[in-house]
Scaffold this motif. Structure first.
Motif, PDB file in Angstrom:
ATOM      1  N   HIS A 232     -18.053  11.910   4.158  1.00  0.00           N
ATOM      2  CA  HIS A 232     -16.733  12.004   4.801  1.00  0.00           C
ATOM      3  C   HIS A 232     -15.979  10.671   4.817  1.00  0.00           C
ATOM      4  O   HIS A 232     -14.981  10.549   5.511  1.00  0.00           O
TER       5      HIS A 232
ATOM      6  N   THR B 162     -12.019  14.996   7.744  1.00  0.00           N
ATOM      7  CA  THR B 162     -11.496  16.350   7.923  1.00  0.00           C
ATOM      8  C   THR B 162     -10.074  16.383   8.483  1.00  0.00           C
ATOM      9  O   THR B 162      -9.423  17.406   8.413  1.00  0.00           O
TER      10      THR B 162
ATOM     11  N   ASN C 147      -7.711  14.897   7.094  1.00  0.00           N
ATOM     12  CA  ASN C 147      -6.904  14.936   5.879  1.00  0.00           C
ATOM     13  C   ASN C 147      -6.877  16.378   5.374  1.00  0.00           C
ATOM     14  O   ASN C 147      -7.935  16.949   5.108  1.00  0.00           O
TER      15      ASN C 147
ATOM     16  N   TRP D 270      -9.188  17.176   2.341  1.00  0.00           N
ATOM     17  CA  TRP D 270     -10.469  16.495   2.486  1.00  0.00           C
ATOM     18  C   TRP D 270     -11.563  17.006   1.561  1.00  0.00           C
ATOM     19  O   TRP D 270     -12.464  16.258   1.183  1.00  0.00           O
TER      20      TRP D 270
ATOM     21  N   CYS E 106     -14.440  14.767  -0.519  1.00  0.00           N
ATOM     22  CA  CYS E 106     -15.759  14.944   0.086  1.00  0.00           C
ATOM     23  C   CYS E 106     -16.781  15.330  -0.995  1.00  0.00           C
ATOM     24  O   CYS E 106     -17.883  14.775  -1.052  1.00  0.00           O
TER      25      CYS E 106
END
Length: 113
Positions: free
Chosen positions: A54, A60, A62, A65, A69
């Motif tokens: 992350h 998260t 974003n 994400w 990730c």
């Protein structure tokens, strides 16, 4: 690229004895979500690896994400598992990833020497 769901019943893997990424068995495991909500999908990682995947744009908060990730995960997977010729399907299955094979493939290519 479609980020769809996996087959019904594939949401949760059995809890392993060690982190799927670094293989450490001396720390607790967190369930890392690839998808939240009704169709939760994820895998178990130790807290350090969970934080590592992350990092940067993969937080998260974003809205986009998931792609960074997955890229972080692939980068760490290659580092920990010394994959000279990694296979997309192996990474998808190992980490119970939703349909992001294209992202995994691009991340592998980016990490290749």
């Amino acid at each position: 690229m479609q980020l769809g769901s996996r087959e019904q019943g594939m949401e949760y893997q059995e809890r392993p004895d060690a982190c799927l990424l670094c293989e450490c068995s001396e720390t607790g495991l967190d369930f890392h979500h690839w998808r939240y909500g009704e169709n939760k999908v994820g895998c178990y990682l130790c807290r350090d690896c969970h934080d590592d995947v992350h990092r940067g744009e993969a937080k998260t908060e974003n809205p986009g994400w998931l792609v960074p990730c997955v890229e972080n995960l692939v980068s760490h997977h290659l580092e920990y598992h010394d994959n000279v010729d990694p296979e997309v399907d192996v990474i998808l299955d190992r980490y119970n990833l939703p349909n992001v094979g294209d992202v995994v493939s691009m991340a592998i290519e980016r990490e290749s020497p």
